[in-house]
Design a protein around this motif. Structure first.
Motif, PDB file in Angstrom:
ATOM      1  N   TRP A 132     -18.374  -7.043 -15.418  1.00 42.34           N
ATOM      2  CA  TRP A 132     -18.545  -6.541 -14.085  1.00 42.34           C
ATOM      3  C   TRP A 132     -18.825  -7.582 -12.968  1.00 42.34           C
ATOM      4  O   TRP A 132     -19.943  -7.540 -12.409  1.00 42.34           O
ATOM      5  N   GLY A 133     -18.160  -8.841 -13.095  1.00 40.74           N
ATOM      6  CA  GLY A 133     -18.387  -9.987 -12.125  1.00 40.74           C
ATOM      7  C   GLY A 133     -19.451 -10.670 -12.253  1.00 40.74           C
ATOM      8  O   GLY A 133     -20.417 -11.165 -11.403  1.00 40.74           O
ATOM      9  N   VAL A 134     -20.008 -10.908 -13.660  1.00 41.82           N
ATOM     10  CA  VAL A 134     -21.123 -11.540 -14.146  1.00 41.82           C
ATOM     11  C   VAL A 134     -22.239 -10.914 -13.435  1.00 41.82           C
ATOM     12  O   VAL A 134     -23.141 -11.518 -12.720  1.00 41.82           O
ATOM     13  N   GLY A 135     -22.458  -9.735 -13.762  1.00 38.04           N
ATOM     14  CA  GLY A 135     -23.495  -8.751 -13.272  1.00 38.04           C
ATOM     15  C   GLY A 135     -23.374  -8.568 -11.687  1.00 38.04           C
ATOM     16  O   GLY A 135     -24.502  -8.788 -11.010  1.00 38.04           O
ATOM     17  N   CYS A 136     -22.287  -8.366 -11.456  1.00 35.71           N
ATOM     18  CA  CYS A 136     -21.959  -8.134  -9.785  1.00 35.71           C
ATOM     19  C   CYS A 136     -22.062  -9.257  -8.800  1.00 35.71           C
ATOM     20  O   CYS A 136     -22.684  -9.206  -7.677  1.00 35.71           O
ATOM     21  N   ARG A 137     -22.158 -10.597  -9.507  1.00 38.04           N
ATOM     22  CA  ARG A 137     -22.521 -11.466  -8.676  1.00 38.04           C
ATOM     23  C   ARG A 137     -21.050 -12.376  -8.088  1.00 38.04           C
ATOM     24  O   ARG A 137     -20.854 -13.033  -7.088  1.00 38.04           O
ATOM     25  N   VAL A 138     -20.105 -11.793  -8.903  1.00 41.74           N
ATOM     26  CA  VAL A 138     -18.717 -12.354  -8.351  1.00 41.74           C
ATOM     27  C   VAL A 138     -18.100 -11.065  -7.891  1.00 41.74           C
ATOM     28  O   VAL A 138     -17.650 -10.324  -8.472  1.00 41.74           O
ATOM     29  N   THR A 139     -18.105 -11.041  -6.718  1.00 43.13           N
ATOM     30  CA  THR A 139     -17.573  -9.734  -5.856  1.00 43.13           C
ATOM     31  C   THR A 139     -16.874  -9.948  -4.615  1.00 43.13           C
ATOM     32  O   THR A 139     -16.702 -11.174  -4.247  1.00 43.13           O
ATOM     33  N   SER A 140     -16.343  -8.975  -4.036  1.00 41.09           N
ATOM     34  CA  SER A 140     -15.402  -9.126  -2.637  1.00 41.09           C
ATOM     35  C   SER A 140     -16.420  -9.043  -1.475  1.00 41.09           C
ATOM     36  O   SER A 140     -17.463  -8.100  -1.642  1.00 41.09           O
ATOM     37  N   VAL A 141     -16.545  -9.817  -0.603  1.00 43.55           N
ATOM     38  CA  VAL A 141     -17.248  -9.702   0.611  1.00 43.55           C
ATOM     39  C   VAL A 141     -16.198  -9.238   1.876  1.00 43.55           C
ATOM     40  O   VAL A 141     -14.947  -9.797   1.695  1.00 43.55           O
TER      41      VAL A 141
END
Length: 547
Positions: free
Chosen positions: A373-382
Motif C-alpha cells: 500500500w504505497g510503502v506504508g502509505c508514503r507513496v500516494t496521490s496528492v
C-alpha cells in the motif's frame, strides 16, 4: 500469471489509484507539461530526464499528466513481475508455474522497488520492468523463435530514462551469450546495440547541441554511493537489493536489524535455487551478470572505487550517471528471478512445487511488509492547491522565462507530505523555468549545472529592480513557500504558499529545437514500430496456428 503479477503490483501502488498526482522527491507529475527547452534537453542541465519529459509532455495533451505518470509506473512494476515469470518459462521450464510465482514475487516485491518508489524514480522502475522482457526477446532470437521487433520495443520502453536504456542494453548484450541455433551472438548483439543507440538519440544529441556536459557532475560522488544497512555491510545490503544512498528513502523495516532477516530470506531462496539454475546454459550469463551487479556497486562505494568514479566523471563528464551506484543492482533482477524460481526444481523430490512456491512467496512478502500500500502509505496521490493552478495559468498566458526562489531544487510543502519534492513548476508551465539544480545531501550542497539561474538568484537577492531583471531575460519571478520574503517587484498573484511577480523580460529560445524534436521522434518511432511489429507478428502466428 499476468493476474498474479497485476495483483502484486496493485497491492504496492493502490494509493495511487486515488485522484491526484504523484509528487514525492524526484517524482513530479502535473496536469499538463509542455515541450519547453528543458523538456527537450536544451538547457545547462545534463539531460537526465530524456525522453521521459518529452513523452509526458506529448501524452499530457491527451490525458491528464498525473494519470500518465501513474499508469506508466504501474505498467512498469506489472511488467517486472510478469516478465520475470515469462523469463523463467523460457530459461528454466522445469520450474513450471510454481517457479514462475516465485520469480514474479522476487521481481515485484523487494527493497529495490521500495527504495526507488520512495526516491520517486518512477521512470527508472519502468526500465526495471523491461529488463526480463529484454532477456526473453534476446533468448527467443537466439533459439530462432523470436522476432527483432519485440527486442526493439522493450529496449525503447526501457529508454524512457537514460539509466533504463543502459540497463536494458547491458542485459541484452549479456543475454546474447546464451545458447541458440537461431540468430548468431554477433547478430543479436548488433541489433541490441543498434536499438539502444536509436533509443538513446535524445540524450546523446542534447549535450552536443546544448553543451550541457559540465564538470559539476564530479561533485556528489561520495554522497551518492551505496549505503550499508543496519547489521549488514555494503556488499550484503546490495546483495539484498537494498542500500540506496538516501537513508530517508528506505522502508521502515530496512532501518533496523530486521533488514538482516529479510536479506537472509531473499538470499536463501536465491542460493538454494542456484545449483539447479546453473545447469541451464541460458541462465548462466544472467547469473554472472547478477553477481557483477552486486559486487561492482559495492566496490564503487569503497575509497578506491569513489576515486575511480570521480576520475571517470572528470575524464568523461557524461558519466556522472554512474554516481548512484545502487541503481545498477537492477541488473541482478533476471538472474535473481531465474535462481529463485529454481528452488522449486531443487526441492521437488521432497516438497510439492506449489507448496514451495507458496512458502517462498509468503516469506518474501512477510520480510518486507511495509512495501504494501504505497510503502506504508508514503507513496500516494496528492492534490495541488488552487493557487498553483492559477499561477500556472497566469504564466502560460504569457510564457516568458521564470526565475524561482528558493534556488535549491527540493521543496517542502505541507500539502505534499513530510518528504521533500522537486519543484513542480518547471514541468507545469509552458515557459522555461530557471533552476540551479542544487541539492542538499547530508547537510552538504551538491551544486547543479544552472549557472544562469544562480546568477539571476543573486540578482534577485541583491534587490535588483524590474529593469535589471528584465535585461537579464527574466519574465516572471515566483517565490515559493509560506514564509517566503516579499520582493519589491510588481505582484501578479499572491497565494498562501507562493507569490508570482511580473517582470516582463524576454529571452530567445534555445536553437536546435527542431533537431531535438527529431531525435525524440526517432525514439518514439522505435517504440511504436516495435510495438506494432510485435503485435503484427503475434497475430500472424495465431492465424497460421489456426490454419
Amino acid at each position: 500469471m499476468p493476474a498474479y503479477a497485476l495483483a502484486l503490483t496493485l497491492l504496492v501502488t493502490g494509493p495511487l489509484l486515488r485522484p491526484g498526482y504523484l509528487l514525492l522527491r524526484d517524482a513530479v507529475s502535473t496536469p499538463r507539461s509542455y515541450l519547453t527547452d528543458a523538456a527537450l534537453g536544451l538547457t545547462e542541465a545534463a539531460p537526465r530526464a530524456l525522453p521521459q519529459d518529452f513523452a509526458v509532455a506529448v501524452a499530457s495533451h491527451v490525458v491528464d499528466g498525473g494519470v500518465v505518470v501513474k499508469l506508466l509506473l504501474i505498467a512498469g512494476l506489472w511488467a517486472a513481475a510478469w516478465g520475470a515469470a515469462r523469463l523463467v518459462d523460457v530459461v528454466v521450464p522445469a520450474a513450471g508455474v510454481p517457479g514462475q510465482f516465485v520469480a514474479a514475487t522476487v521481481a515485484g516485491w523487494n527493497p529495490y522497488v521500495a527504495e526507488r518508489l520512495l526516491q520517486g524514480h518512477w521512470s527508472l522502475l519502468v526500465g526495471y520492468g523491461a529488463l526480463p522482457w529484454v532477456a526473453v526477446a534476446v533468448l527467443r532470437l537466439r533459439d530462432g523463435r523470436g522476432h527483432p521487433w519485440a527486442l526493439l520495443f522493450w529496449i525503447a520502453a526501457a529508454g524512457l530514462t537514460p539509466t533504463g536504456l543502459m540497463l536494458a542494453a547491458v542485459v541484452a548484450v549479456v543475454t546474447c551469450a546464451g545458447p541458440g541455433s537461431g540468430w548468431s551472438r554477433w547478430r543479436c548483439a548488433a541489433w541490441s546495440l543498434g536499438a539502444a543507440v536509436l533509443g538513446a538519440l535524445p540524450w546523446l544529441v542534447a549535450p552536443l547541441l546544448a553543451g550541457s556536459l559540465r564538470m559539476s557532475e564530479v561533485a556528489g560522488v561520495p554522497q551518492f554511493a551505496a549505503r550499508a544497512e543496519p547489521g549488514l555491510g555494503t556488499l550484503l545490503s546490495l546483495a539484498g537489493l537494498g542500500g540506496i544512498w538516501n537513508g530517508q528513502a528506505v522502508p521502515a523495516s530496512r532501518t533496523t536489524a530486521f533488514a538482516v532477516v529479510a536479506t537472509v530470506v531473499l538470499l536463501g531462496i536465491v542460493a538454494l535455487g542456484l545449483p539447479a539454475a546453473l545447469r541451464w546454459p541460458a541462465a548462466r550469463p544472467l547469473l554472472v551478470l547478477a553477481a557483477v551487479a552486486v559486487i561492482a556497486p559495492a566496490l564503487m562505494a569503497t575509497g578506491p572505487g569513489l576515486a575511480a568514479v570521480e576520475a571517470l566523471t572528470r575524464a568523461v563528464p557524461g558519466l556522472g550517471v554512474l554516481r548512484d551506484g545502487q541503481k545498477w543492482v537492477a541488473l541482478a533482477l533476471p538472474g535473481y528471478a531465474v535462481a529463485g524460481a529454481s528452488i522449486v526444481v531443487v526441492l521437488r523430490r521432497r516438497v510439492p512445487g506449489i507448496a514451495t512456491a507458496a512458502v517462498c512467496s509468503l516469506a518474501l512478502l512477510a520480510v518486507l511488509p511495509d512495501l504494501a500500500w504505497g510503502v506504508g502509505c508514503r507513496v500516494t496521490s496528492v492534490s495541488y492547491p488552487a493557487g498553483w493552478t492559477a499561477a500556472a495559468a497566469l504564466i502560460d498566458a504569457d510564457p516568458r522565462p521564470v526565475a524561482v526562489l528558493p534556488g535549491a531544487s527540493m521543496r517542502h510543502f505541507s500539502w505534499a507530505g513530510p518528504a521533500p519534492v522537486l519543484d513542480p513548476l518547471p514541468r507545469w508551465v509552458a515557459a522555461d523555468v530557471l533552476t540551479t539544480g542544487d541539492l542538499v545531501i547530508g547537510g552538504q550542497v551538491v551544486p547543479g549545472e544552472g549557472r544562469r539561474a544562480r546568477d539571476v538568484e543573486r540578482l534577485v537577492g541583491s534587490g535588483a529592480g524590474v529593469d535589471e531583471l528584465a535585461a537579464a531575460g527574466v519574465g516572471w519571478v515566483v517565490v515559493e513557500g509560506r514564509d517566503a520574503p516579499r520582493l519589491g517587484l510588481p505582484v501578479a498573484l499572491a497565494e498562501d504558499d507562493l507569490v508570482v511577480y511580473r517582470v516582463g523580460g524576454d529571452h530567445r529560445g534555445a536553437p536546435h529545437r527542431g533537431v531535438m524534436i527529431a531525435a525524440h521522434l526517432a525514439w518514439l518511432a522505435a517504440l511504436v514500430a516495435g510495438a506494432a511489429g510485435t503485435i503484427a507478428t503475434a497475430v500472424t502466428r495465431r492465424r497460421r496456428g489456426a490454419v
